[in-house]
Structure formats: C-alpha cells, structure tokens
Design a protein around this motif. Structure first.
Motif, PDB file in Angstrom:
ATOM      1  N   GLU A  13       0.677  -1.041  -0.031  1.00  0.00           N
ATOM      2  CA  GLU A  13       0.062  -0.094  -0.016  1.00  0.00           C
ATOM      3  C   GLU A  13       0.943   1.118   0.013  1.00  0.00           C
ATOM      4  N   ASP A  14       0.521   2.145  -0.859  1.00  0.00           N
ATOM      5  CA  ASP A  14       1.472   3.405  -0.790  1.00  0.00           C
ATOM      6  C   ASP A  14       0.916   4.527   0.031  1.00  0.00           C
ATOM      7  N   GLU A  15      -0.404   4.583   0.438  1.00  0.00           N
ATOM      8  CA  GLU A  15      -0.801   5.598   1.272  1.00  0.00           C
ATOM      9  C   GLU A  15      -0.594   5.388   2.744  1.00  0.00           C
ATOM     10  N   ALA A  37       5.204  -2.449   2.029  1.00  0.00           N
ATOM     11  CA  ALA A  37       5.986  -2.071   0.819  1.00  0.00           C
ATOM     12  C   ALA A  37       5.000  -1.096   0.331  1.00  0.00           C
ATOM     13  N   GLY A  38       5.470   0.036  -0.206  1.00  0.00           N
ATOM     14  CA  GLY A  38       4.802   1.241  -0.919  1.00  0.00           C
ATOM     15  C   GLY A  38       4.702   1.454  -2.286  1.00  0.00           C
ATOM     16  N   SER A  39       5.750   0.505  -2.888  1.00  0.00           N
ATOM     17  CA  SER A  39       5.985   0.424  -4.362  1.00  0.00           C
ATOM     18  C   SER A  39       6.088  -0.949  -5.133  1.00  0.00           C
ATOM     19  N   VAL A  40       5.705  -1.267  -6.330  1.00  0.00           N
ATOM     20  CA  VAL A  40       5.983  -2.444  -6.985  1.00  0.00           C
ATOM     21  C   VAL A  40       7.506  -2.959  -6.609  1.00  0.00           C
ATOM     22  N   LEU A  44       8.423  -6.432  -4.618  1.00  0.00           N
ATOM     23  CA  LEU A  44       8.940  -7.665  -5.335  1.00  0.00           C
ATOM     24  C   LEU A  44      10.131  -7.832  -4.463  1.00  0.00           C
ATOM     25  N   GLU A  45      11.041  -6.940  -4.421  1.00  0.00           N
ATOM     26  CA  GLU A  45      12.231  -7.147  -3.660  1.00  0.00           C
ATOM     27  C   GLU A  45      12.137  -7.629  -2.308  1.00  0.00           C
ATOM     28  N   GLN A  46      11.108  -7.289  -1.603  1.00  0.00           N
ATOM     29  CA  GLN A  46      10.989  -7.963   0.038  1.00  0.00           C
ATOM     30  C   GLN A  46      10.263  -9.305  -0.203  1.00  0.00           C
ATOM     31  N   LEU A  47       9.517  -9.774  -1.193  1.00  0.00           N
ATOM     32  CA  LEU A  47       9.112 -11.009  -1.703  1.00  0.00           C
ATOM     33  C   LEU A  47      10.183 -12.269  -2.031  1.00  0.00           C
ATOM     34  N   GLU A  48      11.502 -11.577  -2.330  1.00  0.00           N
ATOM     35  CA  GLU A  48      12.419 -12.654  -2.374  1.00  0.00           C
ATOM     36  C   GLU A  48      12.964 -13.290  -1.113  1.00  0.00           C
ATOM     37  N   THR A  49      12.630 -12.748   0.062  1.00  0.00           N
ATOM     38  CA  THR A  49      13.000 -13.145   1.229  1.00  0.00           C
ATOM     39  C   THR A  49      11.760 -13.406   2.405  1.00  0.00           C
ATOM     40  N   LEU A  50      10.804 -12.376   2.105  1.00  0.00           N
ATOM     41  CA  LEU A  50       9.851 -12.635   2.758  1.00  0.00           C
ATOM     42  C   LEU A  50       9.115 -13.828   2.978  1.00  0.00           C
ATOM     43  N   ASP A  51       8.477 -14.368   4.321  1.00  0.00           N
ATOM     44  CA  ASP A  51       7.956 -15.542   4.387  1.00  0.00           C
ATOM     45  C   ASP A  51       6.588 -15.021   4.802  1.00  0.00           C
ATOM     46  N   VAL A  52       5.326 -15.382   3.959  1.00  0.00           N
ATOM     47  CA  VAL A  52       4.143 -14.591   4.448  1.00  0.00           C
ATOM     48  C   VAL A  52       3.221 -15.685   4.236  1.00  0.00           C
ATOM     49  N   LEU A  54      -0.446 -14.598   3.749  1.00  0.00           N
ATOM     50  CA  LEU A  54      -1.319 -13.783   3.109  1.00  0.00           C
ATOM     51  C   LEU A  54      -0.821 -12.503   2.778  1.00  0.00           C
ATOM     52  N   ALA A  55      -1.848 -11.497   1.785  1.00  0.00           N
ATOM     53  CA  ALA A  55      -1.109 -10.382   1.531  1.00  0.00           C
ATOM     54  C   ALA A  55      -2.546  -9.548   1.286  1.00  0.00           C
ATOM     55  N   VAL A  56      -2.000  -8.013   1.399  1.00  0.00           N
ATOM     56  CA  VAL A  56      -3.292  -7.333   0.975  1.00  0.00           C
ATOM     57  C   VAL A  56      -2.507  -6.279   0.221  1.00  0.00           C
ATOM     58  N   VAL A  57      -3.141  -5.979  -1.112  1.00  0.00           N
ATOM     59  CA  VAL A  57      -2.321  -5.399  -2.238  1.00  0.00           C
ATOM     60  C   VAL A  57      -3.214  -4.258  -2.645  1.00  0.00           C
ATOM     61  N   ASP A  58      -2.687  -2.999  -2.896  1.00  0.00           N
ATOM     62  CA  ASP A  58      -3.183  -2.038  -3.304  1.00  0.00           C
ATOM     63  C   ASP A  58      -3.366  -2.162  -4.780  1.00  0.00           C
ATOM     64  N   VAL A  59      -4.297  -2.064  -5.535  1.00  0.00           N
ATOM     65  CA  VAL A  59      -4.213  -2.029  -7.003  1.00  0.00           C
ATOM     66  C   VAL A  59      -3.412  -1.094  -7.819  1.00  0.00           C
ATOM     67  N   ASN A  60      -3.372   0.085  -7.078  1.00  0.00           N
ATOM     68  CA  ASN A  60      -2.889   1.263  -7.740  1.00  0.00           C
ATOM     69  C   ASN A  60      -1.802   1.976  -6.630  1.00  0.00           C
ATOM     70  N   LEU A  61      -0.502   1.628  -7.122  1.00  0.00           N
ATOM     71  CA  LEU A  61       0.720   2.255  -6.126  1.00  0.00           C
ATOM     72  C   LEU A  61       1.168   3.281  -6.945  1.00  0.00           C
ATOM     73  N   ALA A  62       0.896   4.709  -6.370  1.00  0.00           N
ATOM     74  CA  ALA A  62       1.489   5.944  -6.956  1.00  0.00           C
ATOM     75  C   ALA A  62       1.292   5.972  -8.423  1.00  0.00           C
ATOM     76  N   GLY A  63       0.238   5.365  -9.119  1.00  0.00           N
ATOM     77  CA  GLY A  63       0.186   5.531 -10.466  1.00  0.00           C
ATOM     78  C   GLY A  63       0.570   4.363 -11.310  1.00  0.00           C
ATOM     79  N   THR A  64       1.092   3.294 -10.588  1.00  0.00           N
ATOM     80  CA  THR A  64       1.716   2.110 -11.201  1.00  0.00           C
ATOM     81  C   THR A  64       0.554   0.752 -10.620  1.00  0.00           C
ATOM     82  N   GLU A  65       0.228  -0.026 -11.742  1.00  0.00           N
ATOM     83  CA  GLU A  65      -0.434  -1.147 -11.236  1.00  0.00           C
ATOM     84  C   GLU A  65       0.193  -2.153 -10.601  1.00  0.00           C
TER      85      GLU A  65
END
Length: 121
Positions: A13-15, A37-40, A44-52, A54-65
């Motif tokens: 989420e970017d907000e 994370a507030g940007s794509v 993506l960088e965090q997902l390389e090492t993060l063990d989760v 579930l996720a909550v994902v904002d569709v629009n991150l500062a104008g980027t899908e």
C-alpha cells in the motif's frame, strides 16, 4: 477475535495513513504484519526473502498497477486480497476470482475479505 491468529500478512500500500490503519487493525483481528511496501519494486524485492501466509495489495501504487506483485504472490502460492476504490471492474480477467476490498473499508470489511482467503501453509 478472528480465527486468523498468528497468520503473517504482507501489506502492499502506498498511502501512509492506510498502512498505519492496517498495521493497527490486522494485529487486533489476529494477524502478524510481516512487512509493508509502498511500490511494486519494493514489494517484489521484499518477496524474495519474506515468508508470508497472506497479502493485502493495493491495485494502484502511486500511479503504477500492482499486478506484477499479484503475479509474484500467485507464483508463490500466497493468497491475497486487492484493495481499490474502483471495484472488481478495474481488474484484468485473470483476477476475476480474487477478493476485492473496496476503499474506504471498515474493520468488518477487512475481516470478511481476509476470511475468504486460505493461507499458503
């Protein structure tokens, strides 16, 4: 309290105010916030090492899908819910079955959306 106790969740989420709200609400309903994370790129960088679970994902991150993040989560088998102010209509067909949490949302809306997800473990 939810039956979600100890499930780890990733917030994309970017907000800043919504991140703070989610960081307060999620533990109150039984989730552990594993990261934010507030940007794509950051997600993506965090997902390389993060063990989760579930996720909550904002569709629009500062104008980027955020669909590259959703694709990476799917590839890892991590269920997620999209947050958006535009509803299901703004999503590509490949995400037709993905739960959508309409902004603005309340605690019970968040709980209901997350309860539809099955954790990765």
């Amino acid at each position: 309290m939810s039956t979600a106790t100890h499930r780890s969740i990733f917030i994309v989420e970017d907000e800043f105010m919504l991140v703070m709200l989610l960081e307060d609400l999620l533990p109150a309903i039984g989730y552990t916030v594993a990261g934010t994370a507030g940007s794509v790129e950051a997600a993506l960088e965090q997902l390389e090492t993060l063990d989760v679970d579930l996720a909550v994902v904002d569709v629009n991150l500062a104008g980027t899908e955020s669909f590259p993040v959703a694709d990476a989560l799917r590839a890892r088998g991590v269920p997620f819910v999209f947050t958006t102010g535009y509803g299901q209509e703004g999503l590509p067909a490949r995400y037709a079955g993905t739960p959508v949490l309409a902004k603005p949302f309340r605690r019970h809306d968040l709980e209901a959306a997350l309860s539809r997800l099955q954790p990765a473990r």
